[in-house]
Design an enzyme around this catalytic site. Structure first.
Site, PDB file in Angstrom:
ATOM      1  N   LYS A  80       0.853  -1.195   0.000  1.00  0.00           N
ATOM      2  CA  LYS A  80       0.000   0.000   0.000  1.00  0.00           C
ATOM      3  C   LYS A  80       0.880   1.233   0.000  1.00  0.00           C
ATOM      4  O   LYS A  80       1.997   1.209   0.521  1.00  0.00           O
ATOM      5  CB  LYS A  80      -0.872   0.008   1.261  1.00  0.00           C
ATOM      6  N   GLY A 177     -20.699   7.105   5.230  1.00  0.00           N
ATOM      7  CA  GLY A 177     -19.816   7.459   4.116  1.00  0.00           C
ATOM      8  C   GLY A 177     -20.456   7.082   2.791  1.00  0.00           C
ATOM      9  O   GLY A 177     -20.647   5.899   2.498  1.00  0.00           O
ATOM     10  N   GLY A 179     -19.295   7.765  -0.366  1.00  0.00           N
ATOM     11  CA  GLY A 179     -18.313   8.064  -1.408  1.00  0.00           C
ATOM     12  C   GLY A 179     -18.412   7.068  -2.541  1.00  0.00           C
ATOM     13  O   GLY A 179     -19.486   6.503  -2.814  1.00  0.00           O
ATOM     14  N   VAL A 181     -17.491   3.998  -2.919  1.00  0.00           N
ATOM     15  CA  VAL A 181     -18.008   2.675  -2.579  1.00  0.00           C
ATOM     16  C   VAL A 181     -19.346   2.775  -1.838  1.00  0.00           C
ATOM     17  O   VAL A 181     -20.311   2.080  -2.180  1.00  0.00           O
ATOM     18  CB  VAL A 181     -17.018   1.899  -1.678  1.00  0.00           C
TER      19      VAL A 181
END
Ligand code: NAI
Length: 348
Positions: A80, A177, A179, A181
Site C-alpha cells: 500500500k 460514508g 463516497g 463505494v
C-alpha cells in the site's frame, strides 16, 4: 520515526520513502509480503497529523492487503502507498508524475491503484509514466463498482448467518460514508429493498440519498448508534473503538472501509456483545479481485487463467460464510479466524 519499531511493522519486506522537492511529493510505499506474488495495493492521498501516523497507516493497510489477496485466492502479495498532504491543495499533474516515476522504479515488486483521495483520472495520470498501475479508465475501471458488487455478495452471508434470511427486503442498514463505494452500496441495497440510514460529512450527497433512496439521515457522530440491523462503515478506518462498541445497536457490522477496528480488543468486544463482524479485508476485496487481469499483463508477469469476474466476486459470499462457520466452531471472533487463515496462506 522508525519502521522496525512501529507496532504495525509485522516484518514488512520493504518500505520505501520517496520525496520530490519540486512538486512537494512525500510518499511511503509499504510492501508487506510478496509470498504469493508481486504486491498490489492502492494509493491513499491524505493529510496526517504526524509522519508516524502516515507510516503506521501504510503498514497497517499493506498488511490488510496481504490478507485480502490471500483470502481472495489470488497470486498477489500485499502492499500500500500513502502520499502525505491535502490532495485538495497539493495534488498536481507533476506530483502524480513524480509519484509514478517512483512506483516505476520499484518495478515488478509492486503495483498500485486508487484509494481515498485518488481518483481514476489520477490513476490515468500516474499510468502515463509507469505500467505498474491498475484501475485505469481504459482497464478494469473504477474498482469501487466491483468492491460494491463483491460487498453485496458478502453481505448476503452476513444476512444468512446473523438474520437467517438471504433477502435485503426491509433490512435496516446504516451506511457511514457515501463516497465511491458507500454510494454504490447504498444504491444496490436500496434496489434490494433495504431501508437506509445514512451519514456523510458532505450534506449534498446526504440530500441526494434522501431523495434517491428515501434514506433517513443522522449526524456523522451518531451513525454508529443508529437503530439499524447492520452498521456499514464505508468512510475511513478505526471507527470501531473499545468505547464505541457499547453504543452500537446493530446486530452486525459489515462495511467496506479498510481497518474498521481501531484495536483488536474492539473486535473481541463486538463478539462478546454477539454483534457479528464481517472482516473488512474479506468483504471489501472486490476492487483488488477486479484488478487481476490488468496485473497479469504488467511487465515481467505471466498470464493467468481466470474464472469470469462475476464468479470471482460472488465467491466472497462463500468465503465469508466459511469464516463465520469456522469462527463459531473455534469460538473466536471472525476477524481472528480470518487473519489466521490468511497468515497460514502467506506462510507467516
Ligand atoms: P471516498 O473518498 O470516495 O469516500 C469516502 C466518503 O466518506 C466520502 O463521501 C466522504 O465525504 C465520507 N466521509 C469522510 N469522513 C466521514 C465521516 N467522518 N463520516 C461520514 N462520512 C465521511 O472513498 P471510497 O473509495 O468510497 O473508500 C471508502 C473506504 O472504503 C475507504 O476506507 C477505502 O480504503 C475503502 N475501500 C475502498 C475500495 C474502493 O474500491 N474504492 C476498495 C476497498 C476498500
Amino acid at each position: 520515526m522508525s519502521v522496525w519499531t512501529s507496532r504495525e511493522f509485522d516484518n514488512h519486506e520493504q518500505v520505501c520513502f520517496f520525496s520530490d522537492a519540486e512538486t512537494g511529493l512525500r510518499a511511503i510505499v509499504a510492501i508487506h509480503s510478496t509470498f504469493l506474488g508481486p504486491a498490489a495495493g492502492g494509493t491513499r492521498f491524505k493529510s496526517y497529523d504526524t509522519e508516524d501516523a502516515a507510516l503506521d497507516d501504510a503498514l497497517r493497510l499493506s498488511r490488510a492487503m496481504s490478507y485480502k489477496s490471500a483470502l481472495a485466492g489470488m497470486p498477489v502479495g500485499g502492499g500500500k502507498s500513502v502520499i502525505i498532504g491535502d490532495p485538495g491543495s497539493i495534488k498536481t499533474r507533476a506530483l502524480l508524475h513524480a509519484y509514478g516515476r517512483f512506483i516505476d522504479r520499484i518495478g515488478n515488486t509492486y503495483a498500485t491503484g486508487e484509494d481515498v483521495g485518488i481518483t481514476v483520472a489520477d490513476i490515468d495520470t500516474v499510468a502515463e509514466v509507469t505500467r505498474f498501475v491498475g484501475g485505469t479508465s481504459g482497464g478494469a475501471g473504477d474498482p469501487s463498482v466491483h468492491t460494491a458488487d463483491g460487498f453485496v455478495h458478502g453481505l448476503r452471508a452476513v444476512l444468512e448467518s446473523r438474520f437467517h434470511t438471504g433477502s435485503f427486503e426491509g433490512v435496516r442498514v446504516g451506511v457511514q460514508g457515501l463516497g465511491a463505494v458507500g454510494w454504490r452500496i447504498a444504491e444496490r441495497l436500496h434496489a434490494g429493498g433495504a431501508k437506509l440510514v445514512v451519514a456523510d460529512v458532505r450534506p449534498e450527497i446526504v440530500d441526494r440519498a434522501i431523495r434517491d433512496f428515501g434514506a433517513t439521515s443522522v449526524s456523522t457522530e451518531l451513525i454508529h448508534q443508529a437503530d439499524v440491523d447492520i452498521y456499514a462503515p464505508c468512510a475511513l478506518g478505526g471507527v470501531i473503538t473499545e468505547s464505541s462498541v457499547g453504543e452500537i445497536r446493530a446486530k452486525a457490522v459489515a462495511g467496506a472501509a479498510n481497518n474498521q477496528l481501531a484495536a483488536a480488543r474492539a473486535g473481541a468486544l463486538l463478539s462478546e456483545r454477539n454483534i457479528l463482524f464481517a472482516p473488512d479485508f474479506v468483504i471489501n476485496a472486490g476492487g483488488i479481485i477486479s484488478g487481476l487481469e490488468a496485473a497479469s499483463r504488467m511487465p515481467g508477469r505471466k498470464p493467468i487463467e481466470l474464472p469470469p469476474l462475476a464468479e470471482r466476486l460472488a465467491a466472497i459470499h462463500d468465503r465469508l460464510a466459511e469464516i463465520f462457520r469456522r469462527s463459531r466452531a473455534d469460538r473466536r471472533p471472525p476477524e481472528v479466524t480470518a487473519e489466521q487463515m490468511a497468515r497460514e496462506i502467506i506462510g507467516r
